[in-house]
Design a protein around this motif. Structure first.
Motif, short mmCIF file in Angstrom:
data_model
loop_
_atom_site.label_atom_id
_atom_site.label_comp_id
_atom_site.label_asym_id
_atom_site.label_seq_id
_atom_site.Cartn_x
_atom_site.Cartn_y
_atom_site.Cartn_z
N UNK A 134 0.75 -1.27 -0.02
CA UNK A 134 0.03 0.01 0.18
C UNK A 134 0.72 1.36 0.27
N UNK A 135 2.31 1.12 0.10
CA UNK A 135 3.07 2.39 0.30
C UNK A 135 3.55 2.95 -1.13
N UNK A 136 3.39 3.91 -1.73
CA UNK A 136 3.85 4.35 -2.80
C UNK A 136 5.40 4.62 -2.76
N UNK A 137 5.88 5.27 -1.81
CA UNK A 137 7.22 5.68 -1.68
C UNK A 137 7.40 5.54 0.06
N UNK A 138 7.85 4.36 0.66
CA UNK A 138 7.85 4.25 2.17
C UNK A 138 8.53 5.21 3.02
N UNK A 139 9.69 5.82 2.34
CA UNK A 139 10.21 6.70 2.92
C UNK A 139 9.72 8.15 3.14
N UNK A 140 8.69 8.26 2.35
CA UNK A 140 8.03 9.90 2.21
C UNK A 140 6.63 9.51 2.81
N UNK A 141 6.28 8.37 3.24
CA UNK A 141 4.89 8.16 4.31
C UNK A 141 3.63 8.53 3.25
N UNK A 142 3.71 7.97 1.95
CA UNK A 142 2.55 8.40 0.97
C UNK A 142 2.04 6.94 0.72
N UNK A 143 0.55 6.73 0.74
CA UNK A 143 -0.03 5.74 0.34
C UNK A 143 -0.60 6.02 -0.85
N UNK A 144 -0.70 4.95 -1.76
CA UNK A 144 -1.39 5.06 -3.14
C UNK A 144 -2.82 4.95 -3.31
N UNK A 145 -3.18 5.14 -4.45
CA UNK A 145 -4.89 4.70 -4.60
C UNK A 145 -4.50 3.58 -5.11
N UNK A 146 -5.28 2.25 -4.47
CA UNK A 146 -4.99 0.99 -5.01
C UNK A 146 -6.35 0.60 -5.69
N UNK A 147 -6.06 0.25 -7.26
CA UNK A 147 -7.19 -0.35 -8.11
C UNK A 147 -7.43 -1.65 -7.84
N UNK A 148 -8.98 -1.75 -7.53
CA UNK A 148 -9.47 -3.36 -7.28
C UNK A 148 -10.75 -3.25 -7.47
N UNK A 149 -11.19 -3.16 -8.83
CA UNK A 149 -12.55 -2.97 -9.33
C UNK A 149 -13.35 -4.07 -8.89
N UNK A 150 -12.99 -5.42 -9.13
CA UNK A 150 -13.70 -6.48 -8.69
C UNK A 150 -14.13 -6.43 -7.24
N UNK A 151 -13.25 -6.10 -6.33
CA UNK A 151 -13.70 -6.24 -5.17
C UNK A 151 -14.48 -4.95 -4.72
N UNK A 152 -14.05 -3.90 -5.11
CA UNK A 152 -15.15 -2.77 -4.82
C UNK A 152 -16.22 -2.83 -5.30
N UNK A 153 -16.64 -3.30 -6.61
CA UNK A 153 -17.88 -3.58 -7.14
C UNK A 153 -18.70 -4.37 -6.29
#
Length: 130
Positions: free
Chosen positions: A62-81
């Motif tokens: 879930x981390x975009x850049x571990x050193x910068x504490x930024x989480x990313x948007x995670x694409x998961x269409x099937x689960x979210x539908x």
């Protein structure tokens, strides 16, 4: 001062019809772990997020850049539908719920309750939802 009342330090999970995201407070609350596991309770409209080793089969990095504490948007269409259909959510909106730290077996996790989430259309909050 307004910054003393900021909600930026509270952990939030946002869900869209095709993706999920977490704010930096979630990442900090779970001790900056590299991977998580999502456990969804379909009846109680809750999501439990727990740290897990990256090697785990069900892990999500879930981390975009571990050193910068930024989480990313995670694409998961099937689960979210599936979640939107189960919970009867409007696919044109996105929802946000704040998390609470919980512990079990001496492990720290985040619990998000989507029974009364904030509903958003773009950058504008939609009022009058349950």
């Amino acid at each position: 001062r307004g910054q003393l009342f900021s909600r930026m330090l509270e952990p939030f999970m946002s869900i869209w019809y095709s993706s999920i995201s977490f704010n930096a407070a979630c990442y900090s609350a779970l001790n900056e772990c590299a991977a998580i596991q999502l456990l969804v309770n379909s009846h109680d409209r809750r999501v439990l997020v727990k740290p897990t080793p990256s090697s785990d089969r069900d892990s999500i990095n879930w981390s975009k850049e571990p050193d910068k504490h930024k989480c990313r948007k995670i694409e998961c269409s099937n689960l979210m539908h599936q979640i939107f259909d189960m919970w009867g959510l409007d696919k044109e909106l996105h929802y946000r719920a704040n998390g609470k730290l919980v512990t079990a077996d001496r492990k720290i996790m985040l619990l998000f309750d989507f029974n009364r989430p904030e509903a958003w259309r773009g950058l504008k909050m939609v009022n009058g939802l349950e």
